[in-house]
Write a protein that holds these residues in place. Sequence first.
Motif, PDB file in Angstrom:
ATOM      1  N   ARG A  34       0.821  -1.213   0.000  1.00  0.00           N
ATOM      2  CA  ARG A  34       0.000   0.000   0.000  1.00  0.00           C
ATOM      3  C   ARG A  34       0.854   1.262   0.000  1.00  0.00           C
ATOM      4  N   GLU A  35       0.399   2.266  -0.724  1.00  0.00           N
ATOM      5  CA  GLU A  35       1.005   3.587  -0.668  1.00  0.00           C
ATOM      6  C   GLU A  35       0.403   4.305   0.531  1.00  0.00           C
ATOM      7  N   VAL A  36       1.261   4.905   1.334  1.00  0.00           N
ATOM      8  CA  VAL A  36       0.808   5.578   2.553  1.00  0.00           C
ATOM      9  C   VAL A  36       1.311   7.013   2.574  1.00  0.00           C
ATOM     10  N   ARG A  37       0.670   7.785   3.441  1.00  0.00           N
ATOM     11  CA  ARG A  37       1.103   9.158   3.703  1.00  0.00           C
ATOM     12  C   ARG A  37       0.670   9.513   5.114  1.00  0.00           C
ATOM     13  N   PHE A  38       1.527  10.252   5.807  1.00  0.00           N
ATOM     14  CA  PHE A  38       1.163  10.721   7.147  1.00  0.00           C
ATOM     15  C   PHE A  38       1.902  12.007   7.454  1.00  0.00           C
ATOM     16  N   GLU A  39       1.248  12.835   8.252  1.00  0.00           N
ATOM     17  CA  GLU A  39       1.781  14.151   8.566  1.00  0.00           C
ATOM     18  C   GLU A  39       2.632  14.102   9.834  1.00  0.00           C
ATOM     19  N   THR A  40       3.590  15.014   9.878  1.00  0.00           N
ATOM     20  CA  THR A  40       4.476  15.159  11.025  1.00  0.00           C
ATOM     21  C   THR A  40       4.783  16.635  11.242  1.00  0.00           C
ATOM     22  N   VAL A  41       4.872  17.010  12.490  1.00  0.00           N
ATOM     23  CA  VAL A  41       5.392  18.323  12.863  1.00  0.00           C
ATOM     24  C   VAL A  41       6.544  18.049  13.807  1.00  0.00           C
ATOM     25  N   ASP A  42       7.708  18.604  13.495  1.00  0.00           N
ATOM     26  CA  ASP A  42       8.806  18.429  14.432  1.00  0.00           C
ATOM     27  C   ASP A  42       9.595  19.715  14.584  1.00  0.00           C
ATOM     28  N   ALA A  43      10.268  19.791  15.708  1.00  0.00           N
ATOM     29  CA  ALA A  43      11.157  20.907  16.006  1.00  0.00           C
ATOM     30  C   ALA A  43      12.529  20.317  16.263  1.00  0.00           C
ATOM     31  N   MET A  44      13.530  20.909  15.635  1.00  0.00           N
ATOM     32  CA  MET A  44      14.897  20.427  15.805  1.00  0.00           C
ATOM     33  C   MET A  44      15.816  21.626  16.045  1.00  0.00           C
ATOM     34  N   ARG A  45      16.727  21.462  16.990  1.00  0.00           N
ATOM     35  CA  ARG A  45      17.709  22.505  17.280  1.00  0.00           C
ATOM     36  C   ARG A  45      19.003  22.170  16.547  1.00  0.00           C
ATOM     37  N   VAL A  65      23.019  23.342  16.274  1.00  0.00           N
ATOM     38  CA  VAL A  65      24.128  24.088  16.886  1.00  0.00           C
ATOM     39  C   VAL A  65      25.396  23.766  16.110  1.00  0.00           C
ATOM     40  N   ASP A  66      26.056  24.781  15.617  1.00  0.00           N
ATOM     41  CA  ASP A  66      27.290  24.600  14.848  1.00  0.00           C
ATOM     42  C   ASP A  66      27.103  23.622  13.681  1.00  0.00           C
ATOM     43  N   GLY A  67      25.948  23.722  13.008  1.00  0.00           N
ATOM     44  CA  GLY A  67      25.692  22.904  11.828  1.00  0.00           C
ATOM     45  C   GLY A  67      25.254  21.476  12.108  1.00  0.00           C
ATOM     46  N   LYS A  68      25.040  21.138  13.394  1.00  0.00           N
ATOM     47  CA  LYS A  68      24.638  19.773  13.752  1.00  0.00           C
ATOM     48  C   LYS A  68      23.319  19.800  14.522  1.00  0.00           C
ATOM     49  N   ILE A  69      22.509  18.784  14.268  1.00  0.00           N
ATOM     50  CA  ILE A  69      21.229  18.643  14.952  1.00  0.00           C
ATOM     51  C   ILE A  69      21.507  18.098  16.353  1.00  0.00           C
ATOM     52  N   THR A  70      21.058  18.858  17.360  1.00  0.00           N
ATOM     53  CA  THR A  70      21.355  18.484  18.744  1.00  0.00           C
ATOM     54  C   THR A  70      20.132  18.003  19.523  1.00  0.00           C
ATOM     55  N   GLU A  71      18.916  18.448  19.108  1.00  0.00           N
ATOM     56  CA  GLU A  71      17.708  18.073  19.835  1.00  0.00           C
ATOM     57  C   GLU A  71      16.540  17.925  18.866  1.00  0.00           C
ATOM     58  N   HIS A  72      15.570  17.101  19.280  1.00  0.00           N
ATOM     59  CA  HIS A  72      14.354  16.886  18.478  1.00  0.00           C
ATOM     60  C   HIS A  72      13.142  16.732  19.395  1.00  0.00           C
ATOM     61  N   TRP A  73      12.038  17.346  18.976  1.00  0.00           N
ATOM     62  CA  TRP A  73      10.718  17.145  19.556  1.00  0.00           C
ATOM     63  C   TRP A  73       9.788  16.932  18.373  1.00  0.00           C
ATOM     64  N   GLY A  74       8.887  15.968  18.432  1.00  0.00           N
ATOM     65  CA  GLY A  74       8.028  15.760  17.274  1.00  0.00           C
ATOM     66  C   GLY A  74       6.739  15.044  17.583  1.00  0.00           C
ATOM     67  N   VAL A  75       5.790  15.247  16.671  1.00  0.00           N
ATOM     68  CA  VAL A  75       4.506  14.575  16.735  1.00  0.00           C
ATOM     69  C   VAL A  75       4.201  14.074  15.334  1.00  0.00           C
ATOM     70  N   ALA A  76       3.969  12.771  15.202  1.00  0.00           N
ATOM     71  CA  ALA A  76       3.638  12.161  13.911  1.00  0.00           C
ATOM     72  C   ALA A  76       2.262  11.523  14.008  1.00  0.00           C
ATOM     73  N   ASN A  77       1.516  11.593  12.924  1.00  0.00           N
ATOM     74  CA  ASN A  77       0.186  10.993  12.890  1.00  0.00           C
ATOM     75  C   ASN A  77       0.323   9.500  12.581  1.00  0.00           C
ATOM     76  N   LEU A  78       0.854   8.754  13.548  1.00  0.00           N
ATOM     77  CA  LEU A  78       1.068   7.323  13.364  1.00  0.00           C
ATOM     78  C   LEU A  78      -0.238   6.535  13.382  1.00  0.00           C
ATOM     79  N   PHE A  79      -1.281   7.080  14.005  1.00  0.00           N
ATOM     80  CA  PHE A  79      -2.582   6.420  13.970  1.00  0.00           C
ATOM     81  C   PHE A  79      -3.058   6.313  12.526  1.00  0.00           C
ATOM     82  N   SER A  80      -2.920   7.410  11.788  1.00  0.00           N
ATOM     83  CA  SER A  80      -3.300   7.411  10.371  1.00  0.00           C
ATOM     84  C   SER A  80      -2.478   6.386   9.593  1.00  0.00           C
TER      85      SER A  80
END
Length: 144
Positions: free
Chosen positions: A104-115, A117-132
């Motif tokens: 099956r072809e699927v699609r789901f939405e996500t909103v995330d926040a990432m910090r 620092v010095d060109g590297k991702i140091t932190e992540h917070w996120g919400v994904a519509n995994l129920f969908s």
Amino acid sequence: MTDDTLSEAAKAVIRRNTEQVQGGGDWALYDELFSDDFVDHTPQPGRTPDKAGALELYKTLRAAFPDFHAEIHWQAAQGNLVTTYKTYHGTHRGEFFGIAPTGREVRFETVDAMRVVDGKITEHWGVANLFSLMEQLGARPGTP
């Protein structure tokens, strides 16, 4: 560096992660973009909240959905903190959380926040519509 310049540079790092790492499976770039002390404040079930846990999730998604990719709808940044709203797309060709491939072809939405620092991702917070996503795969969680 101005706040606008910092924000644009941080957004570019997050776009590279979304497009080239998640969407292209570039694991060498993953190692380059993520800080060794990365912290995931909202890890997925069964994943550790660190760099290794995030990589494991990315690899699991690409194994289950080999054509996994995202459409970025918008990004907003305040300094080095980037929020992204996107829709992931893919075709279910490998096992995913115990669900055999459905094709099956699927699609789901996500909103995330990432910090970044010095060109590297140091932190992540996120919400994904995994129920969908689970509904699209034919797996519905039990009701209370």
